[in-house]
Write a protein that holds these residues in place. Structure first.
Motif, PDB file in Angstrom:
ATOM      1  N   GLU A 220     124.907  30.139   0.852  1.00 26.58           N
ATOM      2  CA  GLU A 220     125.737  31.515   0.727  1.00 26.58           C
ATOM      3  C   GLU A 220     124.770  32.380   0.144  1.00 26.58           C
ATOM      4  OE1 GLU A 220     128.358  31.398   3.134  1.00 26.58           O
ATOM      5  OE2 GLU A 220     128.633  29.296   3.070  1.00 26.58           O
ATOM      6  N   GLU A 221     124.768  33.884   0.660  1.00 27.43           N
ATOM      7  CA  GLU A 221     124.264  34.832   0.351  1.00 27.43           C
ATOM      8  C   GLU A 221     125.039  35.578  -0.990  1.00 27.43           C
ATOM      9  OE1 GLU A 221     121.621  35.971   1.257  1.00 27.43           O
ATOM     10  OE2 GLU A 221     121.420  35.363   3.173  1.00 27.43           O
ATOM     11  N   LEU A 222     124.586  35.440  -1.454  1.00 22.61           N
ATOM     12  CA  LEU A 222     125.039  36.312  -3.212  1.00 22.61           C
ATOM     13  C   LEU A 222     125.251  38.016  -2.551  1.00 22.61           C
ATOM     14  CD1 LEU A 222     122.261  35.802  -5.791  1.00 22.61           C
ATOM     15  CD2 LEU A 222     124.123  34.578  -5.696  1.00 22.61           C
ATOM     16  N   ASN A 223     126.771  38.248  -3.328  1.00 19.60           N
ATOM     17  CA  ASN A 223     126.697  39.463  -3.175  1.00 19.60           C
ATOM     18  C   ASN A 223     126.446  40.948  -3.735  1.00 19.60           C
ATOM     19  OD1 ASN A 223     128.799  39.613  -4.792  1.00 19.60           O
ATOM     20  ND2 ASN A 223     130.183  38.760  -4.144  1.00 19.60           N
TER      21      ASN A 223
ATOM     22  N   ALA B 148     129.896  29.796 -12.924  1.00 20.02           N
ATOM     23  CA  ALA B 148     129.159  28.736 -12.635  1.00 20.02           C
ATOM     24  C   ALA B 148     127.966  29.481 -13.017  1.00 20.02           C
ATOM     25  CB  ALA B 148     129.505  28.475 -11.535  1.00 20.02           C
ATOM     26  N   ILE B 149     127.332  30.549 -12.541  1.00 20.26           N
ATOM     27  CA  ILE B 149     126.394  31.685 -12.317  1.00 20.26           C
ATOM     28  C   ILE B 149     126.110  32.053 -14.251  1.00 20.26           C
ATOM     29  CG2 ILE B 149     125.565  33.605 -12.131  1.00 20.26           C
ATOM     30  CD1 ILE B 149     126.596  33.561  -9.661  1.00 20.26           C
TER      31      ILE B 149
ATOM     32  N   LEU C 126     115.891  40.102  -1.677  1.00 17.15           N
ATOM     33  CA  LEU C 126     115.908  40.946  -2.438  1.00 17.15           C
ATOM     34  C   LEU C 126     116.250  41.433  -3.687  1.00 17.15           C
ATOM     35  CD1 LEU C 126     118.519  42.675   0.645  1.00 17.15           C
ATOM     36  CD2 LEU C 126     116.080  42.944   0.363  1.00 17.15           C
ATOM     37  N   PHE C 127     116.611  40.257  -4.702  1.00 21.56           N
ATOM     38  CA  PHE C 127     117.707  40.161  -5.919  1.00 21.56           C
ATOM     39  C   PHE C 127     115.673  40.080  -6.221  1.00 21.56           C
ATOM     40  CE2 PHE C 127     117.786  37.790  -9.903  1.00 21.56           C
ATOM     41  CZ  PHE C 127     118.487  38.293 -10.437  1.00 21.56           C
ATOM     42  N   ALA C 128     114.749  39.492  -6.496  1.00 22.77           N
ATOM     43  CA  ALA C 128     113.804  38.921  -6.729  1.00 22.77           C
ATOM     44  C   ALA C 128     113.107  39.865  -6.474  1.00 22.77           C
ATOM     45  CB  ALA C 128     113.210  37.887  -6.018  1.00 22.77           C
TER      46      ALA C 128
ATOM     47  N   ILE D 157     123.967  42.033  -9.244  1.00 22.77           N
ATOM     48  CA  ILE D 157     124.234  42.651 -10.969  1.00 22.77           C
ATOM     49  C   ILE D 157     124.768  41.363 -11.844  1.00 22.77           C
ATOM     50  CG2 ILE D 157     125.856  44.535 -11.575  1.00 22.77           C
ATOM     51  CD1 ILE D 157     125.780  45.590  -9.324  1.00 22.77           C
ATOM     52  N   PHE D 158     125.669  40.896 -11.387  1.00 19.72           N
ATOM     53  CA  PHE D 158     126.413  39.982 -12.719  1.00 19.72           C
ATOM     54  C   PHE D 158     124.877  39.162 -13.088  1.00 19.72           C
ATOM     55  CE2 PHE D 158     128.821  35.827 -14.175  1.00 19.72           C
ATOM     56  CZ  PHE D 158     129.383  35.626 -14.804  1.00 19.72           C
ATOM     57  N   ILE D 159     124.016  38.381 -11.869  1.00 17.81           N
ATOM     58  CA  ILE D 159     123.089  37.605 -12.898  1.00 17.81           C
ATOM     59  C   ILE D 159     121.793  38.227 -13.736  1.00 17.81           C
ATOM     60  CG2 ILE D 159     121.228  36.189 -12.058  1.00 17.81           C
ATOM     61  CD1 ILE D 159     122.849  35.537  -8.915  1.00 17.81           C
ATOM     62  N   GLU D 160     122.078  39.889 -13.149  1.00 12.31           N
ATOM     63  CA  GLU D 160     121.126  40.253 -13.551  1.00 12.31           C
ATOM     64  C   GLU D 160     121.354  40.768 -15.364  1.00 12.31           C
ATOM     65  OE1 GLU D 160     119.197  45.239 -13.317  1.00 12.31           O
ATOM     66  OE2 GLU D 160     120.183  44.217 -11.556  1.00 12.31           O
ATOM     67  N   ASP D 161     122.811  41.090 -15.292  1.00 14.75           N
ATOM     68  CA  ASP D 161     123.317  41.676 -16.399  1.00 14.75           C
ATOM     69  C   ASP D 161     123.384  40.406 -17.634  1.00 14.75           C
ATOM     70  OD1 ASP D 161     123.963  43.869 -15.953  1.00 14.75           O
ATOM     71  OD2 ASP D 161     126.122  43.967 -15.582  1.00 14.75           O
TER      72      ASP D 161
END
Length: 252
Positions: free
Chosen positions: A108-111, A87-88, A146-148, A116-120
């Motif tokens: 829900e929190e991203l694991n 979905a992402i 944290l991701f941002a 990493i999947f979003i970044e790639d």
């Protein structure tokens, strides 16, 4: 051969083509996919079939940029990690200008693997303008913040330094630690002036990052400002301090 089986085979073939063709050929594939009604077949799989078939169908429409946001959005909350990831990927792959808008729908929190999947996906599949990651620094989910923070330095968004610096006083230790790392990697010149005075009341993990920041962009006199506090710190911090002090003395 049944029509259903033929369509399943066609889906797989279109996926192979979509991964290898670009430009005008890719556009023709999209048109043929729609003309054959394979979009509705994929939507049916996503609605009705088992989870592993859903993941394949979502991946196919993502690669072909066949849009159906309302159908895919609920999978952002799926208990299945594979479905959440697809979905992402769908929302990043089909987006034209705001690839991370789906973050607002997360509950829900991203694991770490999803981050990493979003970044790639952003770096290697999204072709539009890089988003301004500062817009998620106040997101209610800690993992998104944290991701941002990480993506601000990964994408060299120096203009977001003023948005990062207040997070050095954030109540969450992990956010303070990540902010120091990000500002250090962005070579923020006023970083030491902001973090050295806080050293004595900081958690061990943040103290470690403070020492690293001094080693990266400070002088031995900056390190000596920590002396009154290091004496009562954990052995780990005392060892880190001694190691950096030795290297700085050797370099001077």
């Amino acid at each position: 051969m049944s029509k259903t089986l033929a369509k399943k085979i066609a889906l797989k073939q279109f996926l192979n083509f979509a991964e290898n063709f670009k430009g005008e050929t890719f556009k023709r594939l999209q048109e043929l996919f729609l003309a054959l009604g394979l979009d509705e077949f994929a939507f049916h799989i996503i609605k009705k079939e088992k989870w592993y078939k859903k993941t394949m169908a979502i991946y196919v429409i993502s690669e072909l940029k066949i849009e159906n946001d309302e159908l895919i959005r609920p999978f952002l909350k799926s208990n299945r990690e594979e479905l959440r990831e697809q979905a992402i990927f769908y929302f990043i792959r089909t987006s034209k200008q705001n690839p991370l808008a789906f973050l607002e729908d997360l509950k829900e929190e991203l694991n770490i693997w999803e981050q990493i999947f979003i970044e790639d996906s952003l770096l290697y599949f999204y072709k539009g303008e890089t988003p301004d990651f500062a817009q998620w620094l106040k997101h209610p989910l800690k993992s998104v913040v944290l991701f941002a923070i990480r993506m601000i330095y990964r994408c060299n968004q120096f203009t977001n330094i003023p948005q990062l610096t207040p997070l050095l006083e954030h109540p969450d230790m992990d956010i303070r630690k990540s902010t120091i790392i990000s500002l250090r990697k962005l070579s923020y010149e006023n970083l030491l002036a902001l973090i050295i005075p806080r050293f004595g009341k900081e958690a061990e993990e943040v103290q470690k990052e403070t020492i690293k920041a001094i080693a990266a962009q400070g002088e031995i006199l900056d390190l000596y400002k920590l002396r009154p506090y290091v004496q009562v710190c954990t052995p780990v911090i005392q060892v880190d301090y001694a190691r950096v002090e030795k290297k700085m003395k050797q370099a001077s």
